[in-house]
Scaffold this active site. Structure first.
Site, mmCIF file in Angstrom:
data_model
loop_
_atom_site.group_PDB
_atom_site.id
_atom_site.type_symbol
_atom_site.label_atom_id
_atom_site.label_comp_id
_atom_site.label_asym_id
_atom_site.label_seq_id
_atom_site.Cartn_x
_atom_site.Cartn_y
_atom_site.Cartn_z
ATOM 1 N NE ARG A 1 -5.662 -14.804 3.503
ATOM 2 C CZ ARG A 1 -6.119 -13.573 3.342
ATOM 3 N NH1 ARG A 1 -5.926 -12.932 2.202
ATOM 4 N NH2 ARG A 1 -6.772 -12.970 4.322
ATOM 5 C CG HIS B 1 -5.112 -6.774 -0.387
ATOM 6 N ND1 HIS B 1 -6.166 -7.149 0.410
ATOM 7 C CD2 HIS B 1 -5.423 -7.154 -1.662
ATOM 8 C CE1 HIS B 1 -7.104 -7.723 -0.340
ATOM 9 N NE2 HIS B 1 -6.677 -7.730 -1.607
ATOM 10 C CE LYS C 1 -3.849 -2.375 2.256
ATOM 11 N NZ LYS C 1 -4.786 -2.430 3.400
ATOM 12 C CB THR D 1 -6.810 -7.953 8.981
ATOM 13 O OG1 THR D 1 -7.113 -9.052 8.122
ATOM 14 C CG2 THR D 1 -7.199 -6.664 8.291
ATOM 15 N NE ARG E 1 -2.151 -7.418 6.334
ATOM 16 C CZ ARG E 1 -3.087 -8.220 5.851
ATOM 17 N NH1 ARG E 1 -3.447 -9.305 6.544
ATOM 18 N NH2 ARG E 1 -3.672 -7.955 4.706
ATOM 19 C CG ASN F 1 -3.548 -4.021 6.560
ATOM 20 O OD1 ASN F 1 -3.391 -3.508 5.449
ATOM 21 N ND2 ASN F 1 -4.486 -4.932 6.787
ATOM 22 C CG PHE G 1 -14.923 -1.346 5.524
ATOM 23 C CD1 PHE G 1 -13.863 -1.744 4.711
ATOM 24 C CD2 PHE G 1 -15.829 -2.311 5.936
ATOM 25 C CE1 PHE G 1 -13.704 -3.061 4.327
ATOM 26 C CE2 PHE G 1 -15.683 -3.630 5.552
ATOM 27 C CZ PHE G 1 -14.619 -4.017 4.739
#
Length: 553
Positions: A493, A526, A418, A499, A513, A523, A465
């Site tokens: 993952r 993804h 991100k 998360t 994370r 976080n 959201f």
């Protein structure tokens, strides 16, 4: 006077063969400025050397000297050289050289070699087996050629462009390079920076569409290859029929037809660029063959190239008896011998798989019982054994590649870094990804508009959201990747962690994370939730992507 004193203390003066031989007894790294008597040492580099001496604070393993080429017999090949030469000696062995006062390259080389010495002293790595540079008398007829061959190794740098990577042409291009008698000594894939593109393609910087070209080259993954000529064997190159006088062929009798065969001349490709042009693939792969430029780009893209050892993968299989009784002992031996277990899984072989792996025993009386044993992990072994090796290993690199693909079929997943991740955090995440055994198959940096974000987050576009997610993604460009590995979806993952970063710090403190996440929305990373979602998202974001293994699967 004070300045002069500091300069002498910084660089010891070597002006005869005896002092040169004594200097080679230094422990650690010695950086040698080879100069001509008529021009003196390179003063432009002394500020850098003084800075490194202070910052690295390694007086025991970092030394700087100046050596006059005219006064030292060993340095005769460098006499009358117009530009500065910097040699790097590690424990008395000259391991590399840099021509010209290229401060960034010299700086990076010194830092890399000192870091190696630190790791060796701490027992974290084994000393690399460097190829020592040998000097040749400049008065001999072949001195220049021999010196360049020893130092520069006649490498080329090849860059396979993003267009070729995303359309699945990489493997075919590499296969063609190898089949022409070239050797790929090192390779890496990365998104090139704007400065790297401008530097590598400086010769076309004046062309009108150069800015568009820079944008194209910095928006996707390129493959960077270090290529050399294979001197051990004649390459299977282009075949031509020799007819030097261009005469009409003579008539042959009926009995001679079977014996009359044309003389085949095999063309040895000295230029990689020429070969790619003849194969009509030069538009997908650009080559740099100038020795000075090649050395510069090797230091930029592969700073540890001189100490790189080629790693090989193989498949190992523990047969049921050994797996049940000695598994942990075998794992310990494997790791103690310096192997790294990249992937492992417990499986029950099908009868066909067992017959394939045990083919060498198919004529033995116990073959039927052996297959029964191989297809079960729950059998009792107290009363039964077979005169076979309880370990199986691939018998060639080709077999290893096929067997690894079979037992650990690669899987793709989509990953996202991100916008709030800093440049340093991105680089650290890339390192974590590679250390975990993932292959970054595709990557691009893009500002995710709502239309683009919908392709990735299509499962939550109706959630309240989601507008907050879009706001976070609009803060700057994101890095979108295709990661490839066996069991990639679940492995990615696991590597991301929970998360919520606070929960991640408790449950998975080594996860991405936990290390870099700030809030549930910020976080850092993804990833796709399952295989189907991964496939759908990859097809939407990387519309032109063609998997390299698409033909096999």
């Amino acid at each position: 006077m004070a300045g002069k004193k500091r300069e002498i203390q910084l660089q010891a003066v070597i002006n005869n063969q005896s002092l040169w031989d004594e200097m080679l007894q230094n422990k650690g790294l010695t950086v040698i400025d080879v100069y001509q008597a008529w021009c003196g040492p390179c003063k432009a580099m002394q500020t850098l050397f003084r800075k490194l001496k202070t910052e690295l604070n390694e007086d025991e393993i970092l030394h700087f000297v100046v050596a006059e080429a005219n006064s030292i017999a060993t340095l005769q090949p460098f006499r009358d050289n117009c530009e500065p030469i910097f040699l790097f000696s590690v424990n008395g062995k000259i391991v590399t050289k840099i021509e010209g006062a290229n401060a960034p390259l010299v700086n990076q080389k010194i830092i890399n070699l000192i870091n190696e010495e630190r790791k060796i002293a701490a027992g974290e790595m084994v000393r690399p087996q460097y190829h020592e540079i040998t000097f040749v008398d400049s008065d001999t007829e072949d001195a220049g050629e021999a010196f360049n061959e020893n130092v520069d190794q006649l490498y080329s740098i090849a860059i396979i462009k993003p267009e070729a990577v995303i359309t699945g042409k990489t493997i075919k291009i590499k296969e063609k390079i190898i089949s022409a008698g070239f050797v790929i000594q090192a390779e890496d894939k990365r998104v090139l920076t704007e400065n790297q593109v401008r530097d590598f393609y400086s010769q076309i910087a004046d062309e009108p569409d150069f800015e568009d070209f820079v944008t194209l080259m910095t928006t996707g993954i390129s493959y960077i290859l270090v290529v050399s000529q294979d001197n051990k064997q004649e390459p299977p190159c282009e075949e031509t029929v020799s007819n030097p006088e261009n005469k009409e062929p003579k008539e042959t009798s009926e009995d001679q037809h079977e014996m009359a065969t044309p003389t085949v001349m095999r063309k040895k490709w000295d230029s990689l660029q020429e070969y790619l042009e003849r194969q009509n693939i030069s538009q997908f792969c650009d080559v740099e063959e100038n020795t000075t430029n090649v050395n510069k780009f090797i230091d930029i893209f592969f700073p540890d190239f001189k100490s790189i050892s080629k790693l090989e993968k193989t498949l190992a299989l523990l047969r049921p008896d050994l797996f049940q009784e000695k598994k942990e002992d075998v794992f310990n031996i494997i790791q103690d011998e310096g192997f790294k277990i990249l992937m492992q899984r417990e499986i029950v072989l099908s009868e066909e798989e067992a017959k394939t792996l045990c083919k060498e025993y198919e004529n033995e009386d116990y073959f039927g019982n052996l297959i029964e044993n191989m297809t079960s992990l729950c059998i009792q072994f107290a009363t039964k054994s077979f005169p076979i090796n309880q370990l199986y290993g691939s018998d060639s690199l080709e077999a290893a590649e096929m067997e690894i693909q079979y037992f650990f079929p690669p899987q793709n997943t989509l990953a996202l870094i991100k916008p709030h991740a800093t440049h340093e955090q991105r680089e650290e995440i890339f390192s974590i990804i590679k250390e975990a055994g993932f292959d970054i198959t595709q990557m691009k940096e893009i500002l995710l508009t709502k239309e683009q974000a919908d392709k990735i987050y299509f499962k939550i576009t109706n959630k309240d959201f989601y507008k907050d997610v879009l706001e976070i993604l609009s803060e700057g460009p994101s890095v979108v990747m295709i990661l490839t590995k066996w069991n990639a979806v679940s492995e990615w993952r696991r590597l991301m962690g929970p998360t919520d970063p606070e929960e991640a710090k408790l449950l998975s403190p080594d996860s991405i994370r936990a290390k870099f996440g700030i809030t549930v929305l910020k976080n850092c990373v993804h990833g796709s939730s399952n295989i189907q979602e991964a496939m759908e998202t990859i097809n939407r974001i990387f519309e032109e992507f063609v998997p390299e293994n698409s033909e096999e699967h």
